[in-house]
Design an enzyme around this catalytic site. Structure first.
Site, PDB file in Angstrom:
ATOM      1  N   ILE A  52       0.625  -0.818  -0.041  1.00  0.00           N
ATOM      2  CA  ILE A  52      -0.816   0.056  -0.053  1.00  0.00           C
ATOM      3  C   ILE A  52       1.061   0.917  -0.221  1.00  0.00           C
ATOM      4  O   ILE A  52       1.910   1.428   1.235  1.00  0.00           O
ATOM      5  CB  ILE A  52      -0.890   0.041   1.450  1.00  0.00           C
ATOM      6  CG1 ILE A  52      -1.944  -0.972   0.975  1.00  0.00           C
ATOM      7  CG2 ILE A  52      -2.296   0.791   1.417  1.00  0.00           C
ATOM      8  CD1 ILE A  52      -2.118  -1.339   2.538  1.00  0.00           C
ATOM      9  N   PRO A  53       0.895   1.974  -1.505  1.00  0.00           N
ATOM     10  CA  PRO A  53       1.904   2.699  -1.313  1.00  0.00           C
ATOM     11  C   PRO A  53       1.930   4.300  -0.721  1.00  0.00           C
ATOM     12  O   PRO A  53       1.312   4.465  -0.867  1.00  0.00           O
ATOM     13  CB  PRO A  53       1.839   3.281  -2.753  1.00  0.00           C
ATOM     14  CG  PRO A  53       0.519   2.977  -3.769  1.00  0.00           C
ATOM     15  CD  PRO A  53       0.391   1.583  -2.509  1.00  0.00           C
ATOM     16  N   CYS A  54       1.440   3.911   0.505  1.00  0.00           N
ATOM     17  CA  CYS A  54       1.167   5.165   1.226  1.00  0.00           C
ATOM     18  C   CYS A  54       2.436   7.070   1.383  1.00  0.00           C
ATOM     19  O   CYS A  54       2.093   7.374   1.484  1.00  0.00           O
ATOM     20  CB  CYS A  54       1.336   4.893   2.755  1.00  0.00           C
ATOM     21  SG  CYS A  54       2.514   4.123   4.089  1.00  0.00           S
ATOM     22  N   HIS A  55       3.510   6.534   0.472  1.00  0.00           N
ATOM     23  CA  HIS A  55       4.731   7.048   0.774  1.00  0.00           C
ATOM     24  C   HIS A  55       4.105   8.104  -0.301  1.00  0.00           C
ATOM     25  O   HIS A  55       4.636   8.976  -0.177  1.00  0.00           O
ATOM     26  CB  HIS A  55       5.970   6.163   0.477  1.00  0.00           C
ATOM     27  CG  HIS A  55       5.982   6.082  -1.143  1.00  0.00           C
ATOM     28  ND1 HIS A  55       5.328   4.170  -1.179  1.00  0.00           N
ATOM     29  CD2 HIS A  55       5.852   6.890  -2.293  1.00  0.00           C
ATOM     30  CE1 HIS A  55       5.467   4.028  -2.439  1.00  0.00           C
ATOM     31  NE2 HIS A  55       5.886   4.787  -2.925  1.00  0.00           N
ATOM     32  N   ARG A  56       2.767   7.897  -1.384  1.00  0.00           N
ATOM     33  CA  ARG A  56       2.219   8.414  -2.426  1.00  0.00           C
ATOM     34  C   ARG A  56       1.096   9.638  -2.028  1.00  0.00           C
ATOM     35  O   ARG A  56       0.823  10.368  -2.812  1.00  0.00           O
ATOM     36  CB  ARG A  56       2.113   7.922  -3.449  1.00  0.00           C
ATOM     37  CG  ARG A  56       2.850   6.820  -3.828  1.00  0.00           C
ATOM     38  CD  ARG A  56       2.383   5.796  -5.144  1.00  0.00           C
ATOM     39  NE  ARG A  56       3.100   5.314  -5.601  1.00  0.00           N
ATOM     40  CZ  ARG A  56       2.682   3.720  -6.468  1.00  0.00           C
ATOM     41  NH1 ARG A  56       1.187   3.777  -6.374  1.00  0.00           N
ATOM     42  NH2 ARG A  56       3.760   3.081  -7.183  1.00  0.00           N
TER      43      ARG A  56
END
Length: 89
Positions: A52-56
């Site tokens: 889950i690309p929460c860095h985006r």
């Protein structure tokens, strides 16, 4: 996992490679426009940061915001994704 968290993770998972969205955008996308901070708390506890690309997700001001592995890694991931996106185009 709460229904709210599931909505947050689903919305964040749809953010394309190399792009960013704000916590506010995620909150609006899931139908809770005033829940930006709650979105941040859910992402802070992301159990699958590689999936889950929460860095985006960044702050409305453009600042990076927090990240489970630190802001330096968050910036590196975003830079890497932008480079990959440039290669694909």
């Amino acid at each position: 996992m709460t229904p709210f968290a599931k909505k947050v993770y689903k919305a964040v998972s749809a953010i394309p490679l190399g792009e960013v969205r704000t916590y506010k955008w995620v909150a609006q996308k899931i139908g809770h426009p005033r829940a930006s901070r709650a979105v941040g708390q859910v992402l802070k506890n992301n159990p699958y940061p590689l999936l889950i690309p929460c860095h985006r997700v960044v702050e409305s001001s453009g600042k990076l915001g927090g990240y489970i592995w630190g802001k330096k890694i968050k910036k590196r991931l975003l830079d890497l994704e932008r480079q990959i996106g440039e290669l694909v185009l």
